[in-house]
Design an enzyme around this catalytic site. Sequence first.
Site, PDB file in Angstrom:
ATOM      1  CG  ASP A   8      -1.692   1.236   1.417  1.00 27.84           C
ATOM      2  OD1 ASP A   8      -2.358   1.637   0.444  1.00 27.84           O
ATOM      3  OD2 ASP A   8      -1.662   1.834   2.510  1.00 27.84           O
ATOM      4  CG  LEU A   9       1.620   5.684  -1.891  1.00 27.26           C
ATOM      5  CD1 LEU A   9       3.072   5.426  -2.273  1.00 27.26           C
ATOM      6  CD2 LEU A   9       0.948   6.533  -2.965  1.00 27.26           C
ATOM      7  CB  THR A  16       1.052  10.789   1.676  1.00 25.39           C
ATOM      8  OG1 THR A  16       1.007   9.378   1.531  1.00 25.39           O
ATOM      9  CG2 THR A  16       2.200  11.376   0.900  1.00 25.39           C
ATOM     10  CE  LYS A  44      -4.579   6.588   8.783  1.00 25.93           C
ATOM     11  NZ  LYS A  44      -3.729   6.113   9.880  1.00 25.93           N
ATOM     12  N   GLY A  45      -7.244   4.062   3.000  1.00 28.05           N
ATOM     13  CA  GLY A  45      -7.266   2.939   2.069  1.00 28.05           C
ATOM     14  C   GLY A  45      -8.419   2.940   1.087  1.00 28.05           C
ATOM     15  CB  ILE A  46     -11.925   3.729   1.192  1.00 29.12           C
ATOM     16  CG1 ILE A  46     -12.089   5.025   1.978  1.00 29.12           C
ATOM     17  CG2 ILE A  46     -12.037   2.520   2.107  1.00 29.12           C
ATOM     18  CD1 ILE A  46     -13.444   5.164   2.609  1.00 29.12           C
ATOM     19  NE  ARG A  48      -9.266  12.189  -5.436  1.00 27.40           N
ATOM     20  CZ  ARG A  48      -8.731  12.468  -6.630  1.00 27.40           C
ATOM     21  NH1 ARG A  48      -9.381  13.226  -7.493  1.00 27.40           N
ATOM     22  NH2 ARG A  48      -7.558  11.961  -6.965  1.00 27.40           N
ATOM     23  CB  ALA A 114      -7.477   3.458  -3.025  1.00 25.08           C
ATOM     24  CB  SER A 115      -3.601   7.261  -4.064  1.00 26.43           C
ATOM     25  OG  SER A 115      -3.306   8.572  -4.501  1.00 26.43           O
ATOM     26  NE  ARG A 116      -9.389   8.694  -8.648  1.00 30.35           N
ATOM     27  CZ  ARG A 116     -10.524   9.396  -8.543  1.00 30.35           C
ATOM     28  NH1 ARG A 116     -10.801  10.330  -9.416  1.00 30.35           N
ATOM     29  NH2 ARG A 116     -11.347   9.154  -7.566  1.00 30.35           N
ATOM     30  CG  ASN A 117      -3.028  12.344  -6.455  1.00 28.91           C
ATOM     31  OD1 ASN A 117      -3.032  12.986  -7.507  1.00 28.91           O
ATOM     32  ND2 ASN A 117      -3.998  12.440  -5.561  1.00 28.91           N
ATOM     33  CE  LYS A 144      -5.703  -0.871  -1.170  1.00 32.65           C
ATOM     34  NZ  LYS A 144      -4.526  -0.195  -0.590  1.00 32.65           N
ATOM     35  CG  ASP A 169      -1.827   2.586   6.408  1.00 30.47           C
ATOM     36  OD1 ASP A 169      -2.235   2.188   5.288  1.00 30.47           O
ATOM     37  OD2 ASP A 169      -1.994   3.744   6.813  1.00 30.47           O
TER      38      ASP A 169
HETATM   39  C1  G6P Z   1      -5.488   5.947  -0.399  1.00 32.58           C
HETATM   40  C2  G6P Z   1      -5.472   6.736   0.888  1.00 32.58           C
HETATM   41  C3  G6P Z   1      -6.763   7.486   1.079  1.00 32.58           C
HETATM   42  C4  G6P Z   1      -7.098   8.290  -0.164  1.00 32.58           C
HETATM   43  C5  G6P Z   1      -7.214   7.356  -1.371  1.00 32.58           C
HETATM   44  C6  G6P Z   1      -7.542   8.091  -2.652  1.00 32.58           C
HETATM   45  O1  G6P Z   1      -6.311   4.852  -0.219  1.00 32.58           O
HETATM   46  O2  G6P Z   1      -5.251   5.892   1.987  1.00 32.58           O
HETATM   47  O3  G6P Z   1      -6.618   8.337   2.189  1.00 32.58           O
HETATM   48  O4  G6P Z   1      -8.316   8.994   0.010  1.00 32.58           O
HETATM   49  O5  G6P Z   1      -5.979   6.679  -1.516  1.00 32.58           O
HETATM   50  O6  G6P Z   1      -6.453   8.901  -3.001  1.00 32.58           O
HETATM   51  P1  G6P Z   1      -6.472   9.999  -4.135  1.00 32.58           P
HETATM   52  O7  G6P Z   1      -5.054  10.499  -4.130  1.00 32.58           O
HETATM   53  O8  G6P Z   1      -6.834   9.345  -5.420  1.00 32.58           O
HETATM   54  O9  G6P Z   1      -7.466  11.021  -3.743  1.00 32.58           O
HETATM   55 MG    MG Z   2      -2.706   3.220   3.521  1.00 29.51          MG
END
Ligand code: G6P
Ligand code: MG
Length: 206
Positions: A8-9, A16, A44-46, A48, A114-117, A144, A169
């Site tokens: 996971d990131l 972050t 966390k983990g889910i 946006r 899950a992050s697009r960043n 997730k 985490d």
């Molecule tokens: C991860 C983080 C979340 C965040 C999600 C979407 O799962 O744990 O806190 O909301 O990614 O990230 P994004 O950068 O695409 O908004």
């Molecule tokens: Mg995480």
Amino acid sequence: DADGYIFDLDGVLVDTAKYHYLAWKEIAKEFGFELTPEHNEQLKGIGREVSLHKILSWAGKSLSEEIFAQTALRKNESYLQKISYIDHKELLPGVLPLLQQLKSKGKKIALGSASRNARLVLERTGILPYFDAIVDGTMVSKAKPDPEVFLKAAEALHLSADRCCVLEDAPAGIQAAKAAGMTAIGVGSPEILKGADKVISSLANG
Ligand code: G6P
Ligand code: MG
């Protein structure tokens, strides 16, 4: 010992999670809602949009589709601003030695976030070259605790699920890893990461 390690990131590799939290806190405040660390654990983990839906339901608010989309966009702009100066110093303790050790043992390494960043954060912190595969929020449709993100990562590594070990985490991430049939290592506190096969306090202590 697994053949593939899926990380996971946010909150595992990089510190972050606090920026996501601050950005959501600002948005929640606009709805007159005080977002606490306990609420944040559930974000966390889910993804946006799912996060924004949760915050709105806690705040007892609903938004038109258009305002919802604008709000999610503003959260991201705020997050991007907060991470605009990050570099390798944002890596959590133990990350670099572990990535180097896994590489030297010939293990495969993937990201399951899950992050697009995610790609941007890997680039800025200098660890992008360690990854054999990246599965991020631009590639998954089910957040997730759905196992999709980790199953896609295993597929990209050409490994079966039972040969993969996930480091997470977030409770939702541990659930996703177990649902995928993988070994789940929780990074954080055992009270929060129930269901993990093992919990370590940080990657420096594992
Ligand atoms: C991860 C983080 C979340 C965040 C999600 C979407 O799962 O744990 O806190 O909301 O990614 O990230 P994004 O950068 O695409 O908004
Ligand atoms: Mg995480």
